[in-house]
Design an enzyme around this catalytic site. Structure first.
Site, PDB file in Angstrom:
ATOM      1  N   LYS A 137    -112.507 -18.533  41.116  1.00  0.00           N
ATOM      2  CA  LYS A 137    -112.058 -17.799  42.164  1.00  0.00           C
ATOM      3  C   LYS A 137    -112.834 -16.141  41.127  1.00  0.00           C
ATOM      4  O   LYS A 137    -112.695 -15.384  40.391  1.00  0.00           O
ATOM      5  CB  LYS A 137    -110.453 -17.205  41.845  1.00  0.00           C
ATOM      6  CG  LYS A 137    -109.607 -16.904  41.129  1.00  0.00           C
ATOM      7  CD  LYS A 137    -109.206 -15.549  41.011  1.00  0.00           C
ATOM      8  CE  LYS A 137    -108.404 -14.777  39.701  1.00  0.00           C
ATOM      9  NZ  LYS A 137    -108.169 -13.360  40.021  1.00  0.00           N
TER      10      LYS A 137
ATOM     11  N   ASP B 151    -101.208 -17.669  38.717  1.00  0.00           N
ATOM     12  CA  ASP B 151    -102.708 -18.401  39.169  1.00  0.00           C
ATOM     13  C   ASP B 151    -102.900 -19.345  39.392  1.00  0.00           C
ATOM     14  O   ASP B 151    -103.444 -20.019  40.336  1.00  0.00           O
ATOM     15  CB  ASP B 151    -103.542 -17.651  38.312  1.00  0.00           C
ATOM     16  CG  ASP B 151    -104.477 -16.486  38.375  1.00  0.00           C
ATOM     17  OD1 ASP B 151    -103.519 -15.404  40.000  1.00  0.00           O
ATOM     18  OD2 ASP B 151    -104.554 -15.314  38.453  1.00  0.00           O
TER      19      ASP B 151
ATOM     20  N   MET C 287    -110.820 -14.304  36.463  1.00  0.00           N
ATOM     21  CA  MET C 287    -111.101 -14.865  37.334  1.00  0.00           C
ATOM     22  C   MET C 287    -110.542 -16.571  36.544  1.00  0.00           C
ATOM     23  O   MET C 287    -111.541 -17.582  37.025  1.00  0.00           O
ATOM     24  CB  MET C 287    -113.003 -15.717  36.759  1.00  0.00           C
ATOM     25  CG  MET C 287    -114.453 -14.740  37.252  1.00  0.00           C
ATOM     26  SD  MET C 287    -115.835 -15.122  37.490  1.00  0.00           S
ATOM     27  CE  MET C 287    -116.033 -15.931  38.142  1.00  0.00           C
TER      28      MET C 287
ATOM     29  N   VAL D 290    -114.401 -16.503  30.442  1.00  0.00           N
ATOM     30  CA  VAL D 290    -113.349 -16.347  29.130  1.00  0.00           C
ATOM     31  C   VAL D 290    -112.625 -14.598  29.461  1.00  0.00           C
ATOM     32  O   VAL D 290    -113.123 -14.201  29.046  1.00  0.00           O
ATOM     33  CB  VAL D 290    -112.839 -17.220  27.998  1.00  0.00           C
ATOM     34  CG1 VAL D 290    -111.659 -16.718  27.257  1.00  0.00           C
ATOM     35  CG2 VAL D 290    -113.976 -18.650  28.202  1.00  0.00           C
ATOM     36  N   ALA D 291    -111.121 -14.967  29.663  1.00  0.00           N
ATOM     37  CA  ALA D 291    -110.777 -13.326  29.442  1.00  0.00           C
ATOM     38  C   ALA D 291    -111.218 -12.668  30.823  1.00  0.00           C
ATOM     39  O   ALA D 291    -112.126 -11.315  30.448  1.00  0.00           O
ATOM     40  CB  ALA D 291    -110.248 -13.409  28.238  1.00  0.00           C
ATOM     41  N   ALA D 292    -112.046 -13.015  31.586  1.00  0.00           N
ATOM     42  CA  ALA D 292    -113.078 -12.531  32.753  1.00  0.00           C
ATOM     43  C   ALA D 292    -112.400 -12.277  33.566  1.00  0.00           C
ATOM     44  O   ALA D 292    -113.034 -11.091  34.880  1.00  0.00           O
ATOM     45  CB  ALA D 292    -113.613 -12.816  32.232  1.00  0.00           C
TER      46      ALA D 292
ATOM     47  N   SER E  65    -106.107 -20.473  34.097  1.00  0.00           N
ATOM     48  CA  SER E  65    -105.432 -20.861  35.322  1.00  0.00           C
ATOM     49  C   SER E  65    -106.233 -22.285  36.183  1.00  0.00           C
ATOM     50  O   SER E  65    -105.790 -23.189  36.660  1.00  0.00           O
ATOM     51  CB  SER E  65    -105.008 -20.202  35.872  1.00  0.00           C
ATOM     52  OG  SER E  65    -104.282 -18.623  35.514  1.00  0.00           O
ATOM     53  N   SER E  66    -107.663 -21.977  36.269  1.00  0.00           N
ATOM     54  CA  SER E  66    -108.032 -23.017  37.044  1.00  0.00           C
ATOM     55  C   SER E  66    -107.953 -24.455  36.112  1.00  0.00           C
ATOM     56  O   SER E  66    -107.897 -25.395  36.592  1.00  0.00           O
ATOM     57  CB  SER E  66    -109.921 -22.860  37.396  1.00  0.00           C
ATOM     58  OG  SER E  66    -110.247 -23.830  38.296  1.00  0.00           O
TER      59      SER E  66
END
Length: 295
Positions: free
Chosen positions: A11, A137, A100, A96-98, A104-105
């Protein structure tokens, strides 16, 4: 069912506002969430030893109880009083750690996928209630598409799908701690807030340029101060024809919206030549949520 393949969508935040810090330590937000055509894949099979086993193609990612996939699987199976084992093989594509919501997705896909795999009978609303226990999220990632997110992220209002456009996604070679960003954000001193209501109206009208005009993210006030490269990336995308450019979530992924795929590709290549990009691609917005396929 022997095997289930799940796509966990990434996302971006078309707009992100933080209203206040609550007494319980969480921050109250208003955000416009949007899925993009970038996804992790989770391959689910039953584990005959009765344990939850996670494997990942990125060997540096934790595959133990600290992984959100593990937490989601355990939460759902415990809730359903199920003692059956599960094996999940993760192919990681979302940075990762971005900013987005990759983790969570993956957790959302685990909840939705295992619910189907074991025929547990949970509704999506029940899964979202479980999901918020893992992360703010996760309920949105279960729903996907275009949505207004409020509260700590668990109050969701579906919106009309955003109009077609091309999206440059670019993550620099840095990782950003969401905890650090929120701890250093002073919501009560913010002088400028994104026009979330205006963004909702622009989405209803289906006007991508109006949507681009309403983009904003108050977390940039923290992340850009620590990582000025984000500002340089935004400036580069705008110079190369983006309708607008923004940091997603707490960062550091930067995205730009384009009406022309060729211009978007040129803009991404320019970012790469400047040494700004560790992971990057041109993609599109999508209304898809977790998709599943029996193998």
């Amino acid at each position: 069912m022997d095997t289930l393949l799940i796509k966990a969508m990434g996302k971006i935040n078309l707009s992100l506002d933080v209203l206040r810090k609550r007494d319980d330590g969480y921050h109250e937000v208003r955000m416009i969430m949007q899925t993009v055509n970038l996804y992790d894949e989770l391959l689910v099979t039953q584990n005959q030893n009765g344990k939850i086993e996670i494997n990942c193609d990125k060997k540096w990612l934790p595959c133990n109880e600290n992984n959100l996939i593990y937490k989601a699987a355990k939460l759902l199976l415990d809730s359903a009083n199920e003692n059956r084992g599960i094996k999940i093989e993760l192919t990681k594509r979302i940075p990762v750690a971005a900013g987005m919501a990759g983790g969570s997705s993956d957790a959302a896909a685990t909840l939705v996928g295992l619910n189907k795999f074991f025929n547990l009978g949970y509704s999506l609303e029940e899964l979202r209630i479980l999901g918020v226990k893992i992360g703010a999220d996760v309920p949105y990632c279960i729903m996907g598409g275009t949505a207004l997110s409020e509260g700590i992220g668990e109050i969701l209002t579906p919106l009309k799908g955003a109009p077609e456009c091309f999206v440059v996604l670019a993550k620099p070679d840095i990782n950003v701690s969401t905890k650090y960003v929120y701890e250093n954000l002073h919501a009560d001193t913010l002088k400028v807030h994104p026009d979330i209501d205006g963004m909702v109206e622009s989405i209803k009208r289906g006007d991508i340029r109006l949507i681009a005009d309403k983009m904003g993210n108050v977390l940039e006030t923290v992340t850009i101060q620590k990582y000025p490269i984000i500002s340089k990336m935004k400036e580069s995308l705008l110079k190369d024809g983006a309708m607008n450019s923004l940091m997603s979530g707490s960062g550091p992924t930067v995205f730009g919206l384009f009406t022309d795929k060729k211009k978007a590709t040129i803009a991404l290549n320019h970012l790469k030549k400047q040494g700004f990009v560790k992971q990057g691609l041109v993609t599109t917005l999508t209304s898809n949520t977790c998709t599943m396929e029996q193998k």
